[in-house]
Design a protein around this motif. Structure first.
Motif, mmCIF file in Angstrom:
data_model
loop_
_atom_site.group_PDB
_atom_site.id
_atom_site.type_symbol
_atom_site.label_atom_id
_atom_site.label_comp_id
_atom_site.label_asym_id
_atom_site.label_seq_id
_atom_site.Cartn_x
_atom_site.Cartn_y
_atom_site.Cartn_z
ATOM 1 N N SER A 23 0.821 -1.215 0.000
ATOM 2 C CA SER A 23 0.000 0.000 0.000
ATOM 3 C C SER A 23 0.855 1.265 0.000
ATOM 4 C CB SER A 23 -0.925 0.014 1.218
ATOM 5 O OG SER A 23 -1.684 1.205 1.223
ATOM 6 N N LYS A 24 0.492 2.192 -0.853
ATOM 7 C CA LYS A 24 1.163 3.492 -0.878
ATOM 8 C C LYS A 24 0.503 4.484 0.076
ATOM 9 C CE LYS A 24 2.851 2.935 -5.622
ATOM 10 N NZ LYS A 24 2.840 3.461 -7.014
ATOM 11 N N LEU A 25 -0.546 4.034 0.755
ATOM 12 C CA LEU A 25 -1.202 4.903 1.733
ATOM 13 C C LEU A 25 -0.328 5.116 2.968
ATOM 14 C CD1 LEU A 25 -4.865 3.513 1.643
ATOM 15 C CD2 LEU A 25 -3.862 5.378 0.304
ATOM 16 N N THR A 26 0.726 4.310 3.117
ATOM 17 C CA THR A 26 1.670 4.503 4.221
ATOM 18 C C THR A 26 2.575 5.712 3.985
ATOM 19 O OG1 THR A 26 3.268 3.008 3.180
ATOM 20 C CG2 THR A 26 1.717 2.028 4.756
ATOM 21 N N ASP A 27 2.567 6.226 2.768
ATOM 22 C CA ASP A 27 3.440 7.338 2.381
ATOM 23 C C ASP A 27 2.616 8.615 2.228
ATOM 24 O OD1 ASP A 27 5.194 9.133 1.251
ATOM 25 O OD2 ASP A 27 5.774 7.852 -0.438
ATOM 26 N N THR A 28 2.678 9.502 3.207
ATOM 27 C CA THR A 28 1.866 10.728 3.153
ATOM 28 C C THR A 28 2.271 11.609 1.980
ATOM 29 O OG1 THR A 28 3.375 11.792 4.732
ATOM 30 C CG2 THR A 28 1.396 10.768 5.629
ATOM 31 N N ASN A 29 3.534 11.620 1.629
ATOM 32 C CA ASN A 29 3.992 12.434 0.502
ATOM 33 C C ASN A 29 3.314 11.975 -0.790
ATOM 34 O OD1 ASN A 29 5.831 14.452 -0.737
ATOM 35 N ND2 ASN A 29 6.723 12.628 -1.713
ATOM 36 N N TYR A 30 3.224 10.657 -0.986
ATOM 37 C CA TYR A 30 2.551 10.128 -2.172
ATOM 38 C C TYR A 30 1.062 10.473 -2.146
ATOM 39 C CZ TYR A 30 0.478 6.890 -5.485
ATOM 40 O OH TYR A 30 -0.258 6.366 -6.524
ATOM 41 N N VAL A 31 0.433 10.292 -1.012
ATOM 42 C CA VAL A 31 -1.013 10.534 -0.908
ATOM 43 C C VAL A 31 -1.339 11.989 -1.223
ATOM 44 C CG1 VAL A 31 -2.985 10.604 0.672
ATOM 45 C CG2 VAL A 31 -1.418 8.650 0.714
ATOM 46 N N TYR A 32 -0.603 12.926 -0.606
ATOM 47 C CA TYR A 32 -0.912 14.351 -0.768
ATOM 48 C C TYR A 32 -0.515 14.890 -2.144
ATOM 49 C CZ TYR A 32 -1.617 14.527 4.321
ATOM 50 O OH TYR A 32 -2.071 14.333 5.599
ATOM 51 N N ASN A 33 0.626 14.428 -2.664
ATOM 52 C CA ASN A 33 1.176 15.039 -3.874
ATOM 53 C C ASN A 33 0.934 14.256 -5.163
ATOM 54 O OD1 ASN A 33 2.327 17.234 -2.386
ATOM 55 N ND2 ASN A 33 3.942 15.841 -1.703
ATOM 56 N N VAL A 34 0.570 12.996 -5.048
ATOM 57 C CA VAL A 34 0.331 12.189 -6.245
ATOM 58 C C VAL A 34 -1.109 11.661 -6.276
ATOM 59 C CG1 VAL A 34 1.036 10.167 -7.583
ATOM 60 C CG2 VAL A 34 2.762 11.516 -6.337
ATOM 61 N N LEU A 35 -1.480 10.900 -5.245
ATOM 62 C CA LEU A 35 -2.777 10.225 -5.255
ATOM 63 C C LEU A 35 -3.944 11.194 -5.421
ATOM 64 C CD1 LEU A 35 -4.624 7.804 -4.970
ATOM 65 C CD2 LEU A 35 -4.334 7.930 -2.497
ATOM 66 N N ILE A 36 -3.976 12.248 -4.630
ATOM 67 C CA ILE A 36 -5.129 13.163 -4.702
ATOM 68 C C ILE A 36 -4.829 14.397 -5.561
ATOM 69 C CG2 ILE A 36 -6.035 12.367 -2.490
ATOM 70 C CD1 ILE A 36 -5.026 14.956 -1.218
ATOM 71 N N SER A 37 -3.888 14.240 -6.481
ATOM 72 C CA SER A 37 -3.513 15.378 -7.333
ATOM 73 C C SER A 37 -4.434 15.529 -8.541
ATOM 74 C CB SER A 37 -2.067 15.226 -7.817
ATOM 75 O OG SER A 37 -1.934 14.074 -8.631
ATOM 76 N N SER A 38 -5.116 14.415 -8.940
ATOM 77 C CA SER A 38 -5.987 14.491 -10.124
ATOM 78 C C SER A 38 -7.072 13.432 -10.035
ATOM 79 C CB SER A 38 -5.176 14.264 -11.401
ATOM 80 O OG SER A 38 -4.756 12.909 -11.479
ATOM 81 N N PRO A 39 -8.192 13.646 -10.726
ATOM 82 C CA PRO A 39 -9.240 12.616 -10.755
ATOM 83 C C PRO A 39 -8.729 11.289 -11.302
ATOM 84 C CG PRO A 39 -10.111 14.702 -11.550
ATOM 85 C CD PRO A 39 -8.623 14.885 -11.408
ATOM 86 N N LYS A 40 -7.853 11.376 -12.293
ATOM 87 C CA LYS A 40 -7.333 10.161 -12.910
ATOM 88 C C LYS A 40 -6.537 9.323 -11.914
ATOM 89 C CE LYS A 40 -4.573 8.547 -16.850
ATOM 90 N NZ LYS A 40 -3.745 8.951 -18.025
ATOM 91 N N SER A 41 -5.677 9.978 -11.129
ATOM 92 C CA SER A 41 -4.844 9.236 -10.174
ATOM 93 C C SER A 41 -5.692 8.627 -9.059
ATOM 94 C CB SER A 41 -3.763 10.146 -9.583
ATOM 95 O OG SER A 41 -4.336 11.264 -8.928
ATOM 96 N N ILE A 42 -6.738 9.325 -8.653
ATOM 97 C CA ILE A 42 -7.623 8.789 -7.611
ATOM 98 C C ILE A 42 -8.368 7.566 -8.133
ATOM 99 C CG2 ILE A 42 -9.692 9.252 -6.215
ATOM 100 C CD1 ILE A 42 -8.773 12.166 -6.031
ATOM 101 N N SER A 43 -8.907 7.660 -9.342
ATOM 102 C CA SER A 43 -9.664 6.540 -9.919
ATOM 103 C C SER A 43 -8.773 5.341 -10.206
ATOM 104 C CB SER A 43 -10.355 6.977 -11.211
ATOM 105 O OG SER A 43 -11.366 7.925 -10.944
ATOM 106 N N ALA A 44 -7.535 5.606 -10.587
ATOM 107 C CA ALA A 44 -6.634 4.522 -10.987
ATOM 108 C C ALA A 44 -6.074 3.750 -9.801
ATOM 109 C CB ALA A 44 -5.486 5.082 -11.823
ATOM 110 N N TYR A 45 -5.992 4.415 -8.642
ATOM 111 C CA TYR A 45 -5.312 3.768 -7.518
ATOM 112 C C TYR A 45 -6.216 2.774 -6.796
ATOM 113 C CZ TYR A 45 -2.681 2.785 -3.340
ATOM 114 O OH TYR A 45 -2.010 2.120 -2.346
ATOM 115 N N ASN A 46 -5.698 1.579 -6.565
ATOM 116 C CA ASN A 46 -6.369 0.556 -5.759
ATOM 117 C C ASN A 46 -5.307 -0.244 -5.021
ATOM 118 O OD1 ASN A 46 -9.397 0.444 -6.170
ATOM 119 N ND2 ASN A 46 -8.708 0.507 -8.308
#
Length: 726
Positions: free
Chosen positions: A504-527
């Motif tokens: 899980s990349k949810l353990t990485d706050t930097n990834y969550v704040y700057n990549v995961l929730i940066s765009s609708p596409k990244s949010i939809s793609a992540y599982n």
């Protein structure tokens, strides 16, 4: 009335009792009285020296205007500059968030000599009761012809929300809330003013503010300096506003006068505050559910969580600070629940309630008209609780899973946001993200701020292991998919946790704040597996919801009927259970017999701090200045003559519960003489039953507050602001 010996105390109490019986007046009374009920209580006979109108005056200014609800606790204004006094433990979370390893205010305390040095109390707001109005007819009128339990409860909740919304539309300066005073029976609209900018002014050293720690929590004798000072700020035009440097101190309509002379034993005292929840008007089955399921499960779980988090905190100071608030909250609930368990068993409340309910059933069946309306009531209550008890273990697990495991809380927020975003037309998803991203990040950071990976994994394993032992009629679908038909449940759980957390990349706050929730596409793609597991949990909760709503609807109607018929039976009107609305309770500074040959005096002193400090328990460590000042008898004007010492703790027979933390303790003239913060261990049962013989609440004596401020922390500027001369 000062006592030198226990014999004198007992003689005086005996004489008081004789006088009381002869006069026909009882100087204490169970009940947390709502504003609407204060006029029914004769406080003058109990010892009040001012007009009751000075406590609550719906047509003018009164003491209730000095009260605030701050962060779920109570506080009170004590100057015309918006200065608030409350408890140290009520400010704990805000102090934790302001602390760093370099500026450890949590350990060392904080003193702002000027208003410019005051710091934001993150997460705290002040709520002031503006007015109230009984709206029971409006709420119940909406369901007069409704018989379906789920529909009835939904319409009640909708009516409550609509009434509050209507009030806010009429007056945009207030926040409105309809509170259920008696479940299914009576409803009151409260209008509140909310101050959003609250700042820390003075918080004592942790060895003072949390002296005794969990060893002394819920215990008397007590020597904790559980106090803190904050200040409320508003915009330059006087309206509520978020934190801004150009905001100005709030000017309250009323503030309390501080009386540095304190009290004597048997003095009349009263409290105004926002007590949380009590459950005194419930049947035996409710008490049984609490005793058999809620209290033992929650206290044992929190014990495990705290041991895990305390071990994690040993890694470094930053982790210790991050987890401090969670540990403190858990520990407080854990000890409270274990005290309740001991109390419930000690007085055998279940048997008492069963006897009361049997008498009530006899009354119902003995009256034709009453039986026609309530004939099946007791049987219906019993049948409902059989259903509730049948699902108790899984239901309690589901209420705890997200708070227990931080990354599942993160997963839930991501999943909910993703679902809401993907419900939008594709060309509007970017705008949806832009509009809601800051709020999402706020929710996520609130979880990450108190998160540790190692602790999270161990607690998650505990939760899954517990769930794997559920009976087959209480399945947890998401876990069943992991374990399958494996005979090695523990091995399957360990494999899942290790794989899920590692990938899980949810353990990485930097990834969550700057990549995961940066765009609708990244949010939809992540599982990942944590998101999938959380999806399974939330899906099952949604599937269980219709039946839960039905049961809640049935319970709402049954409890309303239960109170109605019990009032008829006993020929009296009950005081509503506490529900975080403004209440009054009154009594006297008074000790009690805690056990055979064990009398508890109502004052503790600095000497007791030094005596406890001779043990090897680090929770009884105290600042060296305290001994130096005590040995020099440097008490200033704050010593109690009869004790030849400064009073620290204060004991009284008032009716309090959670939410009363920080409540001002006032004397017969409405002057502040202490700050409420706890109950004796035997009084943890107050939420279910109150009795004058064992129900005692604990406060910090104002003389100790002022002594620490003046002598330890040199906060003389505060004493000057509140009008105390030294």
């Amino acid at each position: 009335m000062n006592k030198k010996t226990v014999v004198t105390s007992l003689l005086t109490c005996a004489l008081l009792s004789v006088g009381i019986l002869q006069s026909g007046y009882k100087p204490w009374e169970e009940g947390m009285f709502p504003l609407s009920e204060i006029h029914k209580v004769d406080l003058k006979k109990a010892g009040l020296k001012i007009s009751q109108n000075e406590i609550y005056n719906p047509k003018g200014t009164s003491l209730v205007d000095a009260l605030v609800n701050v962060g779920g606790c109570t506080g009170s204004f004590i100057s015309d500059q918006g200065l608030i006094i409350t408890n140290h433990h009520c400010s704990f979370s805000a102090v934790q968030q302001a602390s760093t390893p370099e500026h450890d205010y949590l350990t060392n305390g904080f003193v702002a000599e000027t208003k410019e040095k005051e710091i934001q109390a993150k997460g705290l707001t002040c709520r002031i009761t503006d007015s109230y109005e009984d709206v029971s007819d409006k709420v119940l009128g909406a369901v007069a012809q409704i018989t379906d339990p789920s529909s009835r409860l939904k319409l009640i909740n909708d009516a409550m929300k609509n009434i509050a919304l209507e009030a806010e539309l009429k007056d945009p300066s207030i926040q409105a809330e309809v509170s259920e005073m008696f479940i299914g029976k009576s409803y009151v609209l409260f209008r509140y003013k909310t101050i959003q900018d609250v700042r820390l002014v003075y918080v004592p050293n942790r060895q003072i503010g949390e002296y005794g720690g969990e060893t002394d929590n819920w215990v008397w004798p007590r020597h904790t300096g559980d106090f803190a000072f904050m200040r409320a700020y508003v915009a330059p035009d006087g309206t509520p506003a978020k934190y801004a440097k150009n905001n100005l101190p709030y000017k309250p309509k009323k503030f309390l006068k501080v009386n540095p002379k304190g009290t004597n034993e048997e003095d009349f005292v009263f409290i105004l505050g926002y007590p949380g929840r009590t459950f005194r008007h419930r049947p035996a089955q409710f008490i049984e559910y609490q005793q058999q399921y809620v209290l033992p499960y929650t206290s044992n779980l929190y014990d495990f969580q705290n041991t895990t988090m305390e071990n994690a905190g040993k890694k470094d100071k930053a982790t210790e600070i991050k987890l401090a608030t969670r540990i403190k909250r858990n520990a407080n609930v854990m000890k409270n629940y274990r005290g309740k368990l001991q109390g419930l068993k000690g007085i055998d409340l279940i048997s008492q309630k069963k006897t009361e309910d049997a008498a009530l059933a006899k009354f119902i069946n003995g009256n034709v008209d009453v039986k026609a309306r309530y004939g099946t009531l007791m049987e219906d209550i019993d049948n409902l609780y059989k259903l509730i008890n049948g699902d108790a273990k899984r239901d309690l697990w589901l209420t705890q899973i997200y708070n227990s495991t931080s990354l599942l809380g993160i997963s839930r927020n991501i999943n909910v946001f993703k679902t809401a975003m993907e419900a939008q037309p594709e060309n509007q998803r970017a705008a949806f993200l832009t509009q809601n991203k800051s709020r999402l990040k706020q929710f996520l950071s609130g979880i990450y701020d108190a998160y540790d990976l190692d602790a999270d994994k161990k607690i998650f394993k505990k939760m899954l292991t517990d769930a794997s032992e559920f009976s087959t009629d209480q399945p947890l679908n998401a876990l069943d998919r992991i374990i399958g038909k494996s005979a090695e449940k523990e091995q399957a759980i360990n494999h899942f946790i290790n794989k899920a957390f590692a990938s899980s990349k949810l353990t990485d706050t930097n990834y969550v704040y700057n990549v995961l929730i940066s765009s609708p596409k990244s949010i939809s793609a992540y599982n990942d597996e944590l998101l999938a597991f959380e999806k399974g949990i939330s899906t099952q909760i949604a599937q269980l919801k219709p039946e839960k709503d039905r049961r809640d609807g049935v319970l709402n109607k049954l409890m309303g009927d239960y109170v109605n018929v019990k009032e008829k039976f006993l020929k009296k009107d009950f005081i509503p259970d506490a529900n975080s609305t403004l209440r009054l309770t009154y009594g006297h500074v008074r000790g009690y017999w805690a056990a055979d040959a064990t009398y508890m005096h109502p004052y503790t002193t600095i000497k007791g701090i030094l005596e406890k400090g001779t043990t090897d328990n680090p929770e009884f460590d105290y600042p060296a200045q305290i001994r130096q000042l005590w040995e020099a008898k440097d008490f200033g004007p704050f010593a109690k003559k009869e004790l030849n010492d400064v009073p620290v703790g204060l004991l009284y027979n008032m009716d309090t519960t959670g939410g009363n933390s920080g409540s001002p303790i006032m004397n017969a003239y409405g002057e502040l003489i202490g700050v409420n913060f706890d109950r004796a261990y035997g009084a943890t049962i107050n939420d279910y039953a109150w009795n004058e013989s064992y129900s005692r609440s604990i406060g910090v004596d104002i003389r100790y507050v002022l002594w620490v401020a003046a002598k330890i922390d040199k906060a003389n500027f505060l004493l000057k602001e509140i009008g105390v001369k030294i």
